[in-house]
Design a protein around this motif. Sequence first.
Motif, PDB file in Angstrom:
ATOM      1  N   PRO A  12       0.944  -1.162  -0.048  1.00  0.00           N
ATOM      2  CA  PRO A  12      -0.094  -0.025   0.146  1.00  0.00           C
ATOM      3  C   PRO A  12       0.691   1.350   0.053  1.00  0.00           C
ATOM      4  CG  PRO A  12      -0.947  -1.453   1.644  1.00  0.00           C
ATOM      5  CD  PRO A  12       0.663  -1.987   1.094  1.00  0.00           C
ATOM      6  N   ILE A  13       0.588   2.316  -0.572  1.00  0.00           N
ATOM      7  CA  ILE A  13       1.241   3.532  -0.756  1.00  0.00           C
ATOM      8  C   ILE A  13       1.499   4.008   0.540  1.00  0.00           C
ATOM      9  CG2 ILE A  13       1.191   5.741  -1.808  1.00  0.00           C
ATOM     10  CD1 ILE A  13      -0.579   4.660  -4.156  1.00  0.00           C
ATOM     11  N   TYR A  14       0.388   4.150   1.400  1.00  0.00           N
ATOM     12  CA  TYR A  14       0.911   4.893   2.909  1.00  0.00           C
ATOM     13  C   TYR A  14       1.960   4.142   3.519  1.00  0.00           C
ATOM     14  CZ  TYR A  14      -1.452   1.141   5.457  1.00  0.00           C
ATOM     15  OH  TYR A  14      -1.790   0.142   6.162  1.00  0.00           O
ATOM     16  N   VAL A  15       2.183   2.654   3.400  1.00  0.00           N
ATOM     17  CA  VAL A  15       3.138   1.953   3.742  1.00  0.00           C
ATOM     18  C   VAL A  15       4.386   2.232   3.294  1.00  0.00           C
ATOM     19  CG1 VAL A  15       4.023  -0.333   4.257  1.00  0.00           C
ATOM     20  CG2 VAL A  15       1.329   0.006   4.679  1.00  0.00           C
ATOM     21  N   GLN A  16       4.493   2.276   1.975  1.00  0.00           N
ATOM     22  CA  GLN A  16       5.552   2.745   1.354  1.00  0.00           C
ATOM     23  C   GLN A  16       6.108   4.201   1.679  1.00  0.00           C
ATOM     24  OE1 GLN A  16       5.862   2.085  -2.899  1.00  0.00           O
ATOM     25  NE2 GLN A  16       3.986   1.252  -2.889  1.00  0.00           N
ATOM     26  N   LEU A  17       5.101   5.133   1.762  1.00  0.00           N
ATOM     27  CA  LEU A  17       5.419   6.606   2.354  1.00  0.00           C
ATOM     28  C   LEU A  17       5.911   6.386   3.618  1.00  0.00           C
ATOM     29  CD1 LEU A  17       5.245   9.496   1.976  1.00  0.00           C
ATOM     30  CD2 LEU A  17       3.010   9.533   2.317  1.00  0.00           C
ATOM     31  N   ARG A  18       5.262   5.816   4.387  1.00  0.00           N
ATOM     32  CA  ARG A  18       5.851   5.614   6.026  1.00  0.00           C
ATOM     33  C   ARG A  18       7.402   4.949   5.885  1.00  0.00           C
ATOM     34  NH1 ARG A  18       8.126   1.629   8.687  1.00  0.00           N
ATOM     35  NH2 ARG A  18       7.876   1.476  10.867  1.00  0.00           N
ATOM     36  N   ASN A  19       7.691   3.965   5.148  1.00  0.00           N
ATOM     37  CA  ASN A  19       8.860   3.147   5.156  1.00  0.00           C
ATOM     38  C   ASN A  19       9.884   4.298   4.561  1.00  0.00           C
ATOM     39  OD1 ASN A  19       7.878   1.094   6.051  1.00  0.00           O
ATOM     40  ND2 ASN A  19       7.827   0.082   4.090  1.00  0.00           N
ATOM     41  N   GLU A  20       9.433   4.921   3.678  1.00  0.00           N
ATOM     42  CA  GLU A  20      10.665   5.933   2.728  1.00  0.00           C
ATOM     43  C   GLU A  20      11.030   7.197   3.969  1.00  0.00           C
ATOM     44  OE1 GLU A  20      12.083   6.148  -0.301  1.00  0.00           O
ATOM     45  OE2 GLU A  20      11.599   4.100  -0.072  1.00  0.00           O
ATOM     46  N   ILE A  21       9.925   7.496   4.716  1.00  0.00           N
ATOM     47  CA  ILE A  21      10.319   8.498   5.695  1.00  0.00           C
ATOM     48  C   ILE A  21      10.925   8.008   6.657  1.00  0.00           C
ATOM     49  CG2 ILE A  21       9.204   9.842   7.454  1.00  0.00           C
ATOM     50  CD1 ILE A  21       6.527  10.557   5.553  1.00  0.00           C
ATOM     51  N   VAL A  22      10.829   6.774   7.286  1.00  0.00           N
ATOM     52  CA  VAL A  22      11.653   6.357   8.371  1.00  0.00           C
ATOM     53  C   VAL A  22      13.152   6.277   7.852  1.00  0.00           C
ATOM     54  CG1 VAL A  22      12.105   3.954   9.595  1.00  0.00           C
ATOM     55  CG2 VAL A  22       9.628   5.116   9.320  1.00  0.00           C
ATOM     56  N   LYS A  23      13.104   5.585   6.689  1.00  0.00           N
ATOM     57  CA  LYS A  23      14.510   5.577   6.133  1.00  0.00           C
ATOM     58  C   LYS A  23      15.402   6.770   5.913  1.00  0.00           C
ATOM     59  CE  LYS A  23      13.337   2.606   2.433  1.00  0.00           C
ATOM     60  NZ  LYS A  23      13.427   1.796   1.359  1.00  0.00           N
ATOM     61  N   GLY A  24      14.544   7.838   5.599  1.00  0.00           N
ATOM     62  CA  GLY A  24      15.212   9.201   5.523  1.00  0.00           C
ATOM     63  C   GLY A  24      15.486   9.613   6.989  1.00  0.00           C
ATOM     64  N   ILE A  25      14.769   9.312   7.962  1.00  0.00           N
ATOM     65  CA  ILE A  25      15.173   9.730   9.215  1.00  0.00           C
ATOM     66  C   ILE A  25      16.488   9.094   9.680  1.00  0.00           C
ATOM     67  CG2 ILE A  25      14.495   9.723  11.733  1.00  0.00           C
ATOM     68  CD1 ILE A  25      11.345  10.158  10.803  1.00  0.00           C
ATOM     69  N   GLY A  26      16.355   7.648   9.220  1.00  0.00           N
ATOM     70  CA  GLY A  26      17.476   6.894   9.712  1.00  0.00           C
ATOM     71  C   GLY A  26      18.773   7.081   8.966  1.00  0.00           C
ATOM     72  N   ARG A  27      18.558   7.768   7.774  1.00  0.00           N
ATOM     73  CA  ARG A  27      19.812   8.315   7.082  1.00  0.00           C
ATOM     74  C   ARG A  27      20.325   9.363   7.458  1.00  0.00           C
ATOM     75  NH1 ARG A  27      16.696   6.631   1.986  1.00  0.00           N
ATOM     76  NH2 ARG A  27      17.311   4.581   1.627  1.00  0.00           N
ATOM     77  N   GLY A  28      19.421  10.172   8.279  1.00  0.00           N
ATOM     78  CA  GLY A  28      19.785  11.445   8.576  1.00  0.00           C
ATOM     79  C   GLY A  28      19.391  12.505   7.644  1.00  0.00           C
ATOM     80  N   GLU A  29      18.614  12.300   6.492  1.00  0.00           N
ATOM     81  CA  GLU A  29      18.294  13.307   5.603  1.00  0.00           C
ATOM     82  C   GLU A  29      17.173  13.910   6.168  1.00  0.00           C
ATOM     83  OE1 GLU A  29      17.122  10.447   2.523  1.00  0.00           O
ATOM     84  OE2 GLU A  29      18.912  10.038   2.059  1.00  0.00           O
ATOM     85  N   LEU A  30      16.504  13.530   7.286  1.00  0.00           N
ATOM     86  CA  LEU A  30      15.453  14.333   8.188  1.00  0.00           C
ATOM     87  C   LEU A  30      15.947  14.157   9.567  1.00  0.00           C
ATOM     88  CD1 LEU A  30      12.256  12.606   6.516  1.00  0.00           C
ATOM     89  CD2 LEU A  30      13.037  15.062   5.993  1.00  0.00           C
ATOM     90  N   ALA A  31      16.341  15.531   9.853  1.00  0.00           N
ATOM     91  CA  ALA A  31      16.639  15.688  11.152  1.00  0.00           C
ATOM     92  C   ALA A  31      15.657  15.895  12.170  1.00  0.00           C
ATOM     93  CB  ALA A  31      17.670  17.067  11.257  1.00  0.00           C
ATOM     94  N   ALA A  32      15.679  15.627  13.522  1.00  0.00           N
ATOM     95  CA  ALA A  32      14.777  15.828  14.705  1.00  0.00           C
ATOM     96  C   ALA A  32      14.450  17.257  14.451  1.00  0.00           C
ATOM     97  CB  ALA A  32      15.353  15.458  16.077  1.00  0.00           C
ATOM     98  N   GLY A  33      13.065  17.692  14.850  1.00  0.00           N
ATOM     99  CA  GLY A  33      12.560  18.953  14.539  1.00  0.00           C
ATOM    100  C   GLY A  33      12.304  19.758  13.282  1.00  0.00           C
ATOM    101  N   GLU A  34      12.692  18.839  12.115  1.00  0.00           N
ATOM    102  CA  GLU A  34      12.601  19.241  10.904  1.00  0.00           C
ATOM    103  C   GLU A  34      11.122  19.235  10.252  1.00  0.00           C
ATOM    104  OE1 GLU A  34      14.182  18.314   6.488  1.00  0.00           O
ATOM    105  OE2 GLU A  34      15.443  17.698   8.128  1.00  0.00           O
TER     106      GLU A  34
END
Length: 131
Positions: A12-34
């Motif tokens: 499902p697209i919402y799961v893919q979206l969730r997964n991509e955001i989690v990976k972005g946070i894990g890689r440091g592409e999205l920082a806390a507070g962003e």
Amino acid sequence: MILKIDMAGSIPIYVQLRNEIVKGIGRGELAAGENLPTVRQLASELGVNTMTVSKAYQLLKTEGFIETDRRKGAVVSSIPDRGTAGDAAAERYMDRLGDELELLSAEAKLRGLKREDFLKLCEDAFAEMGV
């Protein structure tokens, strides 16, 4: 951050979206507070229904990856501590992680992947997160 969404895929697209955001946070592409894009902005960019993005954001909020505020919108949460021994949430996470790794291991074995190759993939994925 570039989101890779497969509109024709079985996940499902919402799961893919969730997964991509989690990976972005894990890689440091999205920082806390962003701030994340608003539901409407992201839905428009991806060409999906706003309810799809809303469902992904709700899942991320429930899991503690983001916080939502009526004024600020969706914001990346601080990375939570792993938890302490006896912490129920940490234990549930470790159980879920074990189950997912068991499934991935079984699939890899059934497809003929060697143990060393599977472990190398795990190491590479973990290294990609900057750990």
